[in-house]
Design an enzyme around this catalytic site. Structure first.
Site: not given
Ligand code: NAP
Length: 306
Positions: A132, A135-136
């Site tokens: 993701c 997200c990261d």
């Protein structure tokens, strides 16, 4: 029965079903998983959901869906559904703590990212291996990353990562991308993106965290060591239907088989969104199916009474 309807899944399909069912005064509980993250929520910028010409952040969009369902009376709990059991009449929905009964069910559990299944994937998960970018991605400022896959997700993630990374290499197993043409055009035009064609990752290497990947050219079989700080795996999705066991028919890939009205072969069980066997998996189609499933379910419940 505890509820007229229990919806399993809190993505666009489940939440839209909640809005429609609650407006029809169907007593509805929506069970959200705390382990499965809705794909839309992890999408930074959704630009093909109608009504948002500038695009919309996935998290914000889904929050609005949820507020709307709550406003009309959908109840929410967070739990993992372990099993569905037929009780005649109705169904038992078994979670780890409690069993609920309902006259009908809408399954809207979505799909989760597939693994690549190569050495190093588990070892470095969270230490350079990610599924993701939203997200990261920010962890890779001025770093080099690779994205595996050639579909819409891979291209969207690669484009998003160019905000942070100094270079993004898309590794694709063929010589043509699967993703939508507009995303292909943007990827080809982006100077930070390179594409390694006809290539697969055979191993993720490093010590403590990702330091590189081994890439095999599938035409020549040559293997090269490629240095990078992170790898984003975007090779498709698996439907979150394992808990259903034999409760409803699934296709060979695990997607739920249902008719045009989202009804499965089991009376009172409907399916909506990415967990359903169908042509197109989008927020807009998930929402549309949530509405259809809730409406068909309302009809089903009315017929049970009369
Ligand atoms: P996808 O369309 O199934 O694409 C998966 C990609 O990964 C393909 O390019 C595939 O290669 C490759 N792949 C699969 N298994 C692999 C393996 N073991 N090793 C290496 N490569 C592998 O999946 P997706 O991109 O996640 O998209 C899923 C669905 O969501 C699609 O319907 C997509 O249109 C939709 N989606 C839409 C948007 C949007 O509209 N903005 C954004 C994201 C996703 P091949 O091409 O050779 O099969």
């Amino acid at each position: 029965m505890d509820y007229d309807l229990i919806i399993i899944g809190g993505g666009p399909a489940g939440l839209t079903a909640g809005i429609y069912a609650s407006r029809a005064r169907v007593k509805t509980l929506l069970i959200e998983s705390f382990s499965v993250i809705c794909q839309a929520v992890t999408t930074d910028h959704i630009e093909n959901y109608p009504g948002f010409p500038e695009g919309v952040n996935g998290f914000e969009l889904i929050e609005k869906f949820k507020k709307q369902a709550e406003k009309f009376g959908t109840e929410f709990i967070a739990a993992e559904v372990k099993e569905i059991k037929e009780t005649k009449p109705g169904w038992q929905i078994v979670t780890e703590d409690k069993t609920y009964t309902a006259s009908s069910i809408i399954i809207a559990t979505g799909a989760s990212p597939k693994r690549l299944d190569v050495p190093g994937e588990d070892k470095f998960r969270g230490r350079g291996v990610s599924y993701c970018a939203t997200c990261d991605g920010a962890l890779f400022k001025n770093k080099e990353v690779v994205v595996v896959g050639g579909g819409d997700t891979a291209l969207e993630e690669a484009l998003f990562l160019t905000r942070f990374a100094k270079k993004v290499t898309v590794i694709h197993r063929r010589n043509a991308l699967r993703g939508t043409k507009i995303l292909q055009e943007r990827s080809f035009a982006n100077k930070k993106i390179e594409i390694a064609w006809d290539s697969v990752v055979t191993e993720i290497t490093g010590s403590g965290k990702v330091a590189g990947v081994k890439i095999k050219n599938v035409k020549t079989n040559a293997i090269t060591d490629f240095s990078c700080d992170g790898i984003f795996i975007c090779v498709g999705y698996t439907p979150n239907t394992g808990f259903l066991k034999d409760a409803v028919p699934l296709d060979e890939a695990g997607y739920i088989i249902s008719d045009d009205n989202c009804l499965t072969s089991k009376a009172g069980i409907f399916a909506a969104g990415d967990c359903r066997k169908k042509l197109l998996r989008q927020v807009v189609t998930a929402a549309g199916e949530g509405a259809t499933a809730a409406f068909a379910c309302q009809r089903y419940l009315e017929n049970q009474i009369s």
